[in-house]
Design a protein around this motif. Structure first.
Motif, PDB file in Angstrom:
ATOM      1  N   SER A   1       5.670 -11.654  21.301  1.00 45.73           N
ATOM      2  CA  SER A   1       7.081 -11.332  21.041  1.00 45.73           C
ATOM      3  C   SER A   1       7.196 -10.573  19.734  1.00 45.73           C
ATOM      4  O   SER A   1       6.331 -10.657  18.856  1.00 45.73           O
ATOM      5  N   PHE A   2       8.293  -9.838  19.604  1.00 45.14           N
ATOM      6  CA  PHE A   2       8.544  -9.126  18.349  1.00 45.14           C
ATOM      7  C   PHE A   2       8.724 -10.096  17.190  1.00 45.14           C
ATOM      8  O   PHE A   2       8.393  -9.788  16.048  1.00 45.14           O
ATOM      9  N   LYS A   3       9.262 -11.278  17.473  1.00 39.38           N
ATOM     10  CA  LYS A   3       9.430 -12.245  16.379  1.00 39.38           C
ATOM     11  C   LYS A   3       8.085 -12.643  15.788  1.00 39.38           C
ATOM     12  O   LYS A   3       7.963 -12.860  14.587  1.00 39.38           O
ATOM     13  N   ARG A   4       7.059 -12.734  16.633  1.00 37.01           N
ATOM     14  CA  ARG A   4       5.734 -13.094  16.126  1.00 37.01           C
ATOM     15  C   ARG A   4       5.057 -11.915  15.440  1.00 37.01           C
ATOM     16  O   ARG A   4       4.151 -12.102  14.623  1.00 37.01           O
ATOM     17  N   LEU A   5       5.471 -10.697  15.781  1.00 37.45           N
ATOM     18  CA  LEU A   5       4.913  -9.518  15.135  1.00 37.45           C
ATOM     19  C   LEU A   5       5.546  -9.220  13.780  1.00 37.45           C
ATOM     20  O   LEU A   5       4.964  -8.517  12.958  1.00 37.45           O
ATOM     21  N   ASP A   6       6.718  -9.766  13.540  1.00 29.60           N
ATOM     22  CA  ASP A   6       7.518  -9.365  12.387  1.00 29.60           C
ATOM     23  C   ASP A   6       6.911  -9.875  11.082  1.00 29.60           C
ATOM     24  O   ASP A   6       6.636 -11.062  10.932  1.00 29.60           O
ATOM     25  N   ALA A   7       6.738  -8.985  10.122  1.00 32.88           N
ATOM     26  CA  ALA A   7       6.219  -9.396   8.811  1.00 32.88           C
ATOM     27  C   ALA A   7       7.160 -10.377   8.125  1.00 32.88           C
ATOM     28  O   ALA A   7       6.727 -11.238   7.367  1.00 32.88           O
ATOM     29  N   PHE A   8       8.472 -10.261   8.366  1.00 31.81           N
ATOM     30  CA  PHE A   8       9.418 -11.191   7.755  1.00 31.81           C
ATOM     31  C   PHE A   8       9.240 -12.611   8.296  1.00 31.81           C
ATOM     32  O   PHE A   8       9.700 -13.568   7.694  1.00 31.81           O
ATOM     33  N   ALA A   9       8.584 -12.746   9.458  1.00 30.21           N
ATOM     34  CA  ALA A   9       8.313 -14.076  10.004  1.00 30.21           C
ATOM     35  C   ALA A   9       6.949 -14.588   9.570  1.00 30.21           C
ATOM     36  O   ALA A   9       6.540 -15.676   9.948  1.00 30.21           O
ATOM     37  N   GLY A  10       6.211 -13.788   8.780  1.00 32.70           N
ATOM     38  CA  GLY A  10       4.964 -14.263   8.222  1.00 32.70           C
ATOM     39  C   GLY A  10       3.705 -13.631   8.775  1.00 32.70           C
ATOM     40  O   GLY A  10       2.609 -13.981   8.352  1.00 32.70           O
TER      41      GLY A  10
ATOM     42  N   ARG B   1      10.241  -6.446  -0.970  1.00 31.85           N
ATOM     43  CA  ARG B   1       8.976  -7.142  -1.232  1.00 31.85           C
ATOM     44  C   ARG B   1       8.300  -7.427   0.104  1.00 31.85           C
ATOM     45  O   ARG B   1       8.817  -7.057   1.145  1.00 31.85           O
ATOM     46  N   ARG B   2       7.163  -8.094   0.071  1.00 26.89           N
ATOM     47  CA  ARG B   2       6.459  -8.444   1.306  1.00 26.89           C
ATOM     48  C   ARG B   2       6.440  -9.952   1.423  1.00 26.89           C
ATOM     49  O   ARG B   2       6.063 -10.649   0.492  1.00 26.89           O
ATOM     50  N   GLY B   3       6.840 -10.478   2.543  1.00 25.50           N
ATOM     51  CA  GLY B   3       6.815 -11.925   2.726  1.00 25.50           C
ATOM     52  C   GLY B   3       7.934 -12.376   3.637  1.00 25.50           C
ATOM     53  O   GLY B   3       8.723 -11.580   4.152  1.00 25.50           O
ATOM     54  N   THR B   4       8.018 -13.686   3.811  1.00 26.93           N
ATOM     55  CA  THR B   4       9.009 -14.262   4.706  1.00 26.93           C
ATOM     56  C   THR B   4      10.348 -14.406   4.002  1.00 26.93           C
ATOM     57  O   THR B   4      10.438 -14.380   2.771  1.00 26.93           O
ATOM     58  N   LEU B   5      11.408 -14.573   4.798  1.00 28.08           N
ATOM     59  CA  LEU B   5      12.716 -14.853   4.224  1.00 28.08           C
ATOM     60  C   LEU B   5      12.695 -16.214   3.547  1.00 28.08           C
ATOM     61  O   LEU B   5      12.020 -17.139   3.988  1.00 28.08           O
ATOM     62  N   THR B   6      13.451 -16.337   2.463  1.00 29.74           N
ATOM     63  CA  THR B   6      13.490 -17.591   1.711  1.00 29.74           C
ATOM     64  C   THR B   6      14.879 -18.207   1.792  1.00 29.74           C
ATOM     65  O   THR B   6      15.852 -17.551   2.178  1.00 29.74           O
ATOM     66  N   ARG B   7      14.939 -19.489   1.423  1.00 31.07           N
ATOM     67  CA  ARG B   7      16.233 -20.181   1.402  1.00 31.07           C
ATOM     68  C   ARG B   7      17.178 -19.469   0.446  1.00 31.07           C
ATOM     69  O   ARG B   7      16.778 -18.996  -0.611  1.00 31.07           O
ATOM     70  N   GLY B   8      18.448 -19.428   0.823  1.00 27.69           N
ATOM     71  CA  GLY B   8      19.439 -18.811  -0.030  1.00 27.69           C
ATOM     72  C   GLY B   8      19.659 -17.341   0.235  1.00 27.69           C
ATOM     73  O   GLY B   8      20.490 -16.707  -0.422  1.00 27.69           O
ATOM     74  N   THR B   9      18.910 -16.767   1.197  1.00 22.26           N
ATOM     75  CA  THR B   9      19.130 -15.358   1.537  1.00 22.26           C
ATOM     76  C   THR B   9      20.547 -15.179   2.074  1.00 22.26           C
ATOM     77  O   THR B   9      21.038 -15.987   2.855  1.00 22.26           O
ATOM     78  N   HIS B  10      21.223 -14.134   1.645  1.00 27.48           N
ATOM     79  CA  HIS B  10      22.607 -13.876   2.047  1.00 27.48           C
ATOM     80  C   HIS B  10      22.710 -13.824   3.577  1.00 27.48           C
ATOM     81  O   HIS B  10      21.860 -13.218   4.238  1.00 27.48           O
ATOM     82  N   PRO B  11      23.731 -14.458   4.166  1.00 28.77           N
ATOM     83  CA  PRO B  11      23.837 -14.498   5.642  1.00 28.77           C
ATOM     84  C   PRO B  11      23.835 -13.125   6.298  1.00 28.77           C
ATOM     85  O   PRO B  11      23.254 -12.952   7.374  1.00 28.77           O
ATOM     86  N   VAL B  12      24.478 -12.144   5.673  1.00 27.25           N
ATOM     87  CA  VAL B  12      24.484 -10.794   6.247  1.00 27.25           C
ATOM     88  C   VAL B  12      23.068 -10.218   6.252  1.00 27.25           C
ATOM     89  O   VAL B  12      22.642  -9.571   7.219  1.00 27.25           O
ATOM     90  N   VAL B  13      22.321 -10.481   5.194  1.00 26.24           N
ATOM     91  CA  VAL B  13      20.936  -9.996   5.121  1.00 26.24           C
ATOM     92  C   VAL B  13      20.091 -10.656   6.201  1.00 26.24           C
ATOM     93  O   VAL B  13      19.248 -10.016   6.835  1.00 26.24           O
ATOM     94  N   VAL B  14      20.307 -11.956   6.418  1.00 26.61           N
ATOM     95  CA  VAL B  14      19.569 -12.670   7.460  1.00 26.61           C
ATOM     96  C   VAL B  14      19.824 -12.021   8.821  1.00 26.61           C
ATOM     97  O   VAL B  14      18.890 -11.792   9.609  1.00 26.61           O
ATOM     98  N   GLU B  15      21.091 -11.710   9.114  1.00 26.17           N
ATOM     99  CA  GLU B  15      21.415 -11.105  10.400  1.00 26.17           C
ATOM    100  C   GLU B  15      20.857  -9.691  10.507  1.00 26.17           C
ATOM    101  O   GLU B  15      20.436  -9.257  11.590  1.00 26.17           O
TER     102      GLU B  15
END
Length: 752
Positions: A239-248, A339-353
């Motif tokens: 899946s694309f979710k598993r390919l995504d760098a933001f997912a790790g 930067r490079r890495g996964t999303l972290t807690r506190g990321t703005h909701p619009v950015v998450v979407e």
């Protein structure tokens, strides 16, 4: 000798995929050699089936010591996929040339295509500063994805030569590159046309050098698997979710849905599609995105692209433009694409979407004729036979044979992390009397890949669950809390049998544990499951018998070696002695001799260095075994804790004994000799100790007390709840006593 062409690529790069396609069309190679698992060469026809990408080659190695799993993902814009499909279409001999994924060179790598980028840091950081970009992904877009295609091959060669020259290489790199070079030399020796090699850019400089060196021109052998190991490779939907760098995913291009659009439609239309994706997703989430916002985002994007020297907008240009137009709040942390890495807690909701929209929701699909491990058929048969497929909410009655079978299958699936099976309620420990479970079943697109990947553990559902249990027991080590949970999981799965490996792991974990409470919890769970858990079929299990024997001996040793420390009574260690009592009562053949346990309990009860609660519990254990109760701990700071231990372990004996020889009478005598200050100090722990008894039994104890004192008061009147907190009453009494003492000392009144 045939000419050699080595194209170093970044995995999952649309620009590199186009370069590979153009090179094959122009070169018409006789051989196309691809960085990929050589042990899959005999099954390349499986990759040629009509799959919907992304998919991955999943490989596993299973040994007694554990298992290793690895993935080689492929999507529409993977250079390796283009090399496979267009190489075959052109008539070339196509082969994978890298070591199998189960080989020791991949021991620390879960994803074949994530092996090199983490080592580019020094060179790419310098290039990022030179080109004034935030991170390697933005650098790559700037140099490759949105740059002009003219001269791309030369730019890639310079880029990879730079990062290879400054990156650290390992023995694993050398072993893999030596092996790939053997395939290249064999293809060159055929001398039947150009040889094209598609590999990660990190390996390209070394492969050019090694291919020209002297060496065997014979086609290399596939390495043999370790002796006794179980190996296998299968295609799995990805899946694309598993390919995504933001997912790790370390080697993933971030935002795979964007790069899919870039591959399908080009940079201009991909940028426009990106804006549409984000706006649609935010509107579905009830976020206000106006036409004016989108016009502003477009203007900002075009301005940023020109400012950054891009002839057409890139991914970060569009994201920065959207963020500027849509987010008016202060951001607590940098934007994730800087930067490079996964999303972290506190990321703005619009950015998450925004990042979720760019990740995409595409999931691969395998052609029906694709081979699968035996576990897939086993799971599907069980789901159909037990009517567990599809969407449903189930109530299972564990006393019913069919429902118990369904429950066991569902617990095995849950243990293997197969999605779509969620238990809402049911038994949670071996002593639970709940005989009903509530389950929610749902269809999940990730089920098939999860079952394929779980095939490493066994050919059928029960054996796979057994393997996972054994591995988790091993991984838990000395964590007996985790071990106790796994023992119960074994019962839920219907796998309450002993294997040599499981016996060793459990015995080791118990022996390594220095927490009496944890040993006691494990003993209690095993005893309950061994004695009367006919629901799960674990009664009389050799697994739980072994756990009982080992825990009982170790608990005795820990109790005798425990020394007092600060703090109140600890229910866990008190309950451990209660579990020993029950073990003696119900399974006397599984524990040390009765007299030996009684002697140990008496020694602990008399040991002034032991904690008061443990001394009380030990006194209670000795009492249940016919030994007299040791002297009561009389200190105000110890009495309540001592009684807590005694009451938990010897509850029946306390309630049965009456008159002057009773514990109630002894405690009354000790309390009666306390000063008001001492009583106030002792009161909280005393209340906690007597609170162990339910109301009816507290009333019985109160009756004993009123009978001894001959007050004529009803015992239930003493335990009736009042509006005033007893601690407050005692505090007031203590304050009055202090006031009376001051007045007497100062001769301020009559001593009344």
């Amino acid at each position: 000798m045939a000419p050699l062409h080595v194209v170093g690529v970044r995995h999952h790069s649309p620009a590199c995929a186009r370069l590979v396609s153009e090179t094959i069309a122009a070169l018409r190679p006789a051989h196309v050699l691809i960085e990929g698992p050589a042990d899959f060469n005999g099954r390349l026809d499986e990759l040629a089936l009509d799959h919907t990408l992304p998919i991955a080659i999943y490989s596993y190695l299973g040994e007694k010591e554990g298992s290793h799993r690895s993935w080689s993902p492929l999507c529409d814009y993977s250079p390796e996929w283009i090399a496979l499909t267009e190489g075959r279409a052109s008539g070339a001999a196509v082969k994978f040339i890298d070591l199998p994924a189960w080989h020791g060179a991949f021991a620390q790598i879960e994803n074949r295509y994530s092996d090199a980028e983490r080592r580019y840091t020094e060179a790419t950081d310098r290039l990022c500063r030179e080109f004034a970009v935030d991170n390697p992904d933005a650098l790559w877009d700037h140099l490759v994805e949105v740059a002009e295609s003219d001269g791309l091959a030369e730019r890639l060669d310079h880029y990879f030569a730079l990062v290879r020259g400054e990156a650290e290489t390992t023995e694993n790199d050398t072993e893999r590159e030596d092996y790939m070079a053997q395939w290249i030399r064999a293809a060159l020796a055929e001398d039947d046309g150009p040889v094209l090699v598609i590999c990660g850019g990190f390996h390209a400089p070394a492969l050019r050098r090694l291919a020209a060196a002297a060496g065997s021109a014979a086609w290399p052998e596939i390495p043999a698997a370790p002796e006794g190991a179980d190996i296998g490779s299968f295609l799995v939907p990805y899946s694309f979710k598993r390919l995504d760098a933001f997912a790790g995913y370390q080697s993933g291009m971030p935002s795979p849905e964007y790069y899919q659009r870039l591959w399908d439609d080009g940079a201009e239309r991909a940028a426009a599609a990106l804006v549409e994706l984000v706006a649609a997703r935010l509107r579905r989430r009830k976020q206000v995105v106006s036409t004016a916002d989108l016009i502003g985002a477009k203007s900002l994007t075009e301005g940023l692209a020109r400012l950054r020297g891009h002839g057409r907008p890139g991914r970060t240009d569009v994201l920065d433009g959207l963020a500027s137009a849509l987010i008016n709040d202060d951001l607590p942390q940098p934007l994730p694409w800087t930067r490079r890495g996964t999303l972290t807690r506190g990321t703005h909701p619009v950015v998450v979407e925004m990042t979720a929209a760019l990740a995409g929701e595409r999931t691969g699909r395998l052609h029906p004729d694709t081979p699968a491990p035996p576990l897939v058929a086993s799971v599907q048969d069980i789901l159909e036979q037990l009517d567990l497929d599809g969407e449903n909410r189930l109530t299972l009655h564990l006393s019913d044979a069919r429902d118990l079978e369904r429950s066991r299958a569902l617990h095995c699936l849950r243990l293997l992390d197969i999605p779509g099976f969620k238990r809402d309620s049911g038994p949670t420990a071996g002593s639970d009397v709940i005989a009903e479970e509530q389950w929610e079943l749902r269809v999940d697109t990730n089920r098939l890949p999860a079952v394929i990947e779980a095939g490493v553990y066994g050919a059928n559902l029960g054996d796979a669950a057994q393997t996972v249990l054994e591995q988790r027991v091993s991984d838990a080590g000395g964590d007996l809390n985790a071990q106790a949970g796994l023992l119960f999981s074994a019962a839920l799965c219907g796998r309450a049998r002993l294997t040599d490996r499981l016996a060793r792991e459990i015995a080791f974990a118990i022996g390594e544990c220095d927490d009496l409470a944890a040993v006691g919890r494990t003993l209690a769970v095993a005893l309950a499951l061994f004695r009367h858990d006919d629901l799960f079929g674990s009664a009389g299990s050799d697994l739980y018998a072994t756990v009982i024997e080992t825990c009982a001996e170790h608990a005795l040793w820990l109790a005798e070696s425990l020394r007092a420390g600060p703090g109140p009574a600890e229910p866990g260690r008190i309950n451990a002695l209660a579990a020993l009592r029950d073990t003696l009562r119900f399974t006397p053949t599984l524990v040390p001799p009765r007299e030996g346990i009684a002697a140990t309990a008496s020694r602990v009860a008399a040991d002034p260095a032991a904690p008061p609660d443990l001394r009380g519990a030990a006194a209670g254990l000795a009492w249940t075994l016919g030994r007299p109760v040791a002297a009561i701990e009389a200190g105000p700071d110890r009495l309540g804790d001592w009684l807590a231990g005694l009451f938990v372990v010897a509850r029946e004996e306390v309630l049965a004994e009456e008159g002057e020889a009773s514990v109630v009478n002894a405690v009354d005598g000790v309390v009666g000799e306390m000063t008001a200050t001492e009583f106030l100090e002792a009161l909280p722990a005393l209340r906690q100790a007597f609170g162990f008894f339910p109301p009816r039994e507290r009333a019985l104890l109160a009756e004993q007390l009123t009978a001894l004192r001959e007050t004529g008061t009803e015992g239930r009147d003493l335990v009736r709840r009042t509006e005033v907190d007893p601690v407050m009453v005692a505090s007031a009494m203590e304050l009055e006593a202090r006031v009376d003492a001051v007045m007497e000392r100062e001769h301020l009144g009559d001593k009344r």
